[in-house]
Design a protein around this motif. Structure first.
Motif, PDB file in Angstrom:
ATOM      1  N   ARG A 339       1.981  15.227  -4.763  1.00  0.00           N
ATOM      2  CA  ARG A 339       1.368  15.957  -3.646  1.00  0.00           C
ATOM      3  C   ARG A 339      -0.138  15.698  -3.603  1.00  0.00           C
ATOM      4  O   ARG A 339      -0.706  15.430  -2.542  1.00  0.00           O
ATOM      5  CB  ARG A 339       1.638  17.453  -3.798  1.00  0.00           C
ATOM      6  CG  ARG A 339       1.090  18.300  -2.660  1.00  0.00           C
ATOM      7  CD  ARG A 339       1.209  19.778  -2.991  1.00  0.00           C
ATOM      8  NE  ARG A 339       2.588  20.184  -3.115  1.00  0.00           N
ATOM      9  CZ  ARG A 339       3.321  20.655  -2.123  1.00  0.00           C
ATOM     10  NH1 ARG A 339       2.805  20.757  -0.916  1.00  0.00           N
ATOM     11  NH2 ARG A 339       4.564  21.031  -2.325  1.00  0.00           N
ATOM     12  N   GLU A 342      -0.859  12.005  -2.561  1.00  0.00           N
ATOM     13  CA  GLU A 342      -0.590  11.825  -1.130  1.00  0.00           C
ATOM     14  C   GLU A 342      -1.747  12.369  -0.291  1.00  0.00           C
ATOM     15  O   GLU A 342      -2.211  11.720   0.655  1.00  0.00           O
ATOM     16  CB  GLU A 342       0.708  12.558  -0.773  1.00  0.00           C
ATOM     17  CG  GLU A 342       1.072  12.572   0.689  1.00  0.00           C
ATOM     18  CD  GLU A 342       2.219  13.521   0.979  1.00  0.00           C
ATOM     19  OE1 GLU A 342       2.001  14.503   1.719  1.00  0.00           O
ATOM     20  OE2 GLU A 342       3.333  13.299   0.450  1.00  0.00           O
ATOM     21  N   GLU A 346      -4.359  10.243   2.086  1.00  0.00           N
ATOM     22  CA  GLU A 346      -4.366  10.557   3.515  1.00  0.00           C
ATOM     23  C   GLU A 346      -5.791  10.792   4.014  1.00  0.00           C
ATOM     24  O   GLU A 346      -6.157  10.365   5.118  1.00  0.00           O
ATOM     25  CB  GLU A 346      -3.510  11.794   3.793  1.00  0.00           C
ATOM     26  CG  GLU A 346      -3.438  12.161   5.266  1.00  0.00           C
ATOM     27  CD  GLU A 346      -2.613  13.399   5.533  1.00  0.00           C
ATOM     28  OE1 GLU A 346      -2.456  13.748   6.716  1.00  0.00           O
ATOM     29  OE2 GLU A 346      -2.148  14.031   4.569  1.00  0.00           O
ATOM     30  N   THR A 352       1.173   7.909   2.775  1.00  0.00           N
ATOM     31  CA  THR A 352       2.219   7.687   1.788  1.00  0.00           C
ATOM     32  C   THR A 352       3.117   8.914   1.780  1.00  0.00           C
ATOM     33  O   THR A 352       2.937   9.835   2.573  1.00  0.00           O
ATOM     34  CB  THR A 352       1.619   7.490   0.382  1.00  0.00           C
ATOM     35  OG1 THR A 352       0.953   8.704  -0.016  1.00  0.00           O
ATOM     36  CG2 THR A 352       0.615   6.339   0.364  1.00  0.00           C
ATOM     37  N   ASN A 353       4.097   8.961   0.899  1.00  0.00           N
ATOM     38  CA  ASN A 353       4.841  10.205   0.712  1.00  0.00           C
ATOM     39  C   ASN A 353       5.111  10.434  -0.760  1.00  0.00           C
ATOM     40  O   ASN A 353       5.403   9.509  -1.514  1.00  0.00           O
ATOM     41  CB  ASN A 353       6.144  10.232   1.521  1.00  0.00           C
ATOM     42  CG  ASN A 353       7.169   9.237   1.072  1.00  0.00           C
ATOM     43  OD1 ASN A 353       7.166   8.098   1.529  1.00  0.00           O
ATOM     44  ND2 ASN A 353       8.049   9.644   0.169  1.00  0.00           N
ATOM     45  N   ARG A 354       4.971  11.694  -1.155  1.00  0.00           N
ATOM     46  CA  ARG A 354       5.246  12.074  -2.545  1.00  0.00           C
ATOM     47  C   ARG A 354       6.694  11.790  -2.875  1.00  0.00           C
ATOM     48  O   ARG A 354       7.573  11.838  -2.000  1.00  0.00           O
ATOM     49  CB  ARG A 354       4.917  13.543  -2.763  1.00  0.00           C
ATOM     50  CG  ARG A 354       5.920  14.500  -2.143  1.00  0.00           C
ATOM     51  CD  ARG A 354       5.340  15.866  -1.920  1.00  0.00           C
ATOM     52  NE  ARG A 354       4.425  15.862  -0.795  1.00  0.00           N
ATOM     53  CZ  ARG A 354       4.064  16.955  -0.126  1.00  0.00           C
ATOM     54  NH1 ARG A 354       4.541  18.127  -0.477  1.00  0.00           N
ATOM     55  NH2 ARG A 354       3.233  16.878   0.896  1.00  0.00           N
ATOM     56  N   LEU A 371       4.420   8.524  -5.946  1.00  0.00           N
ATOM     57  CA  LEU A 371       4.457   8.168  -4.534  1.00  0.00           C
ATOM     58  C   LEU A 371       5.474   7.052  -4.302  1.00  0.00           C
ATOM     59  O   LEU A 371       5.689   6.215  -5.182  1.00  0.00           O
ATOM     60  CB  LEU A 371       3.095   7.665  -4.057  1.00  0.00           C
ATOM     61  CG  LEU A 371       1.910   8.613  -4.121  1.00  0.00           C
ATOM     62  CD1 LEU A 371       0.636   7.871  -3.746  1.00  0.00           C
ATOM     63  CD2 LEU A 371       2.110   9.818  -3.211  1.00  0.00           C
TER      64      LEU A 371
END
Length: 434
Positions: A339, A342, A346, A352-354, A371
């Motif tokens: 988290r 990410e 950002e 990106t995404n965790r 990630l």
């Protein structure tokens, strides 16, 4: 409410309110488009679609349809039947399967149709554990799949690869009716011979969920023989770069069951345009340009991984990838959970995404240790392997706490070299050489 001339809203009541809504909506839409042009998108499920396709679609109508070919509840379906027949035939030719349905609104819904067609509530299903890369529709307790069916799980070994011996042992003890092979964050190829053998031994169906891999398979960048499976589901968007929706493919002997599972089993109406848009994307997948895009997606992920591994041998889970994404262990290498990493990226213009990792203490997203970094968007926008290596260097700098302003400026400079509007594609259908 109507908008008859495209410039003014003609409404009863409070026109100022509706005009404000319209203005706000269009302003936000423009800002979103500008935002998408200003960032580097490493979300593995996102992509950029060739702009030419919007001008080269076979059908731009608005009608919906319901039911299966030849079994429609609406009038005026004769051409709809033919359009769906041709679209399904194209899908079967591309993927080497017997039967195809392109109606599902998402791959999650297509998975639901598979369960509807092959299982009864409470039946046993074996799938890859979520923490090891599995998908939420593969038995997560909060999802319909985990609530309606009894799931058992197999996992990965210390090397990050599926432990097929564990899968076989578990299958023999658990005796599932369905075995799922597929993932949202498992970056390696699958041993389908091993899984087919396992299913035959315990009398289970084999379901391949290829939501992420579909375009790579169609473009020849990821080896996966769909004939090993009884049923296959896949996203039409993601790496395939088609409309949002899904395909359900199956053996001929399961065609009637899968048709009934889609309608009336899990959905009613769908837009005809999804079928024709999907067929157009599938035709594009037979071109040399698409094959180059698919191959470059994998090459970019590997180049990105090499640079991250040069910083720390623990950085990339499993040490590499066979697909268009890799897993970055941010907690062990940089001290950030997924988290936090990410959010940090950002702020610098990198999306990106965790992602939960195999060694994380739980399956909860808030405990994600890393990630997932995807490269399909990069490939569609023309990024090179040199760009990917530079991007990896910048990610290392950012997560290591280097000067934020310097990192942000470097990301902006890299982003400025490529735009979503630069998506490479053809202007007419030219099949790839065999």
């Amino acid at each position: 409410m109507t908008d008859t001339d495209g410039d003014a809203l003609h409404t009863a009541g409070a026109p100022d309110k509706w005009a404000r809504f319209r203005t706000e909506l269009f302003e936000l839409g423009a800002r979103q488009e500008a935002y998408e042009r200003s960032v580097i998108n490493l979300i593995a499920s996102d992509n950029a679609v060739p702009g030419w396709r919007a001008r080269s679609l076979p059908y731009a109508g608005d009608m919906i349809q319901e039911g299966i070919v030849g079994k429609r509840p609406f009038a005026g379906a004769a051409l709809h039947n033919e359009l769906e027949r041709v679209a399904a035939e194209i899908a079967c030719e591309v993927f080497g399967t017997d039967h195809a349905i392109l109606q599902s609104h998402s791959c999650s819904q297509a998975n639901q149709a598979v369960y509807q067609g092959l299982l009864r509530p409470g039946d046993r299903v074996l799938a890859l554990r979520f923490r090891a890369g599995g998908h939420l529709t593969h038995g997560m307790r909060a999802n319909f799949s985990g609530r309606d069916y009894a799931f058992g799980f197999y996992g990965v070994g210390p090397d990050g690869r599926i432990d097929y011996e564990e899968a076989r042992r578990t299958a023999k003890e658990f005796r599932p009716r369905l075995v799922i092979c597929g993932s949202s964050s498992y970056p390696w190829s699958y041993d389908l011979d091993e899984l087919r053998s396992l299913c035959d031994e315990v009398g289970a169906y084999l379901h391949l969920d290829l939501s992420h891999e579909a375009g790579l398979i169609a473009g020849g960048a990821f080896a996966c023989d769909l004939r090993a499976a009884d049923v296959v589901t896949m996203s039409l968007d993601k790496t395939l770069r088609g409309p949002h929706g899904a395909a359900l493919l199956c053996r001929a002997e399961l065609a009637d069951r899968m048709d009934a599972a889609v309608h009336p089993g899990t959905q009613s109406s769908f837009p005809i345009r999804r079928l024709t848009d999907a067929a157009t994307a599938l035709l594009e997948s037979r071109t040399a340009a698409f094959a180059e895009y698919a191959g470059r997606s994998v090459a970019l992920a590997r180049a990105l991984g090499r640079r991250l591994l040069a910083h720390d041998a623990r950085a990339v889970v499993g040490g590499g990838t066979d697909k268009h994404y890799l897993l970055l262990d941010t907690r062990r290498v940089f001290g950030h959970d997924g988290r936090g990493a990410e959010a940090l990226l950002e702020e610098l213009g990198v999306l990106t995404n965790r992602q939960s990792l195999p060694h994380d203490p739980s399956d909860r997203f808030r405990d994600a240790g890393g990630l997932r970094l995807g490269t399909a968007w990069l490939s569609s926008c023309g990024y090179t392997t040199e760009d990917a290596e530079e991007l990896g260097e910048l990610v290392v700098h950012a997560l290591s706490g280097r000067d934020r302003d310097t990192c942000a400026a470097a990301f902006r400079e890299l982003t400025g070299r490529h735009r979503p509007g630069d998506v490479r594609g053809m202007t007419e259908f030219v099949p790839a050489a065999n």
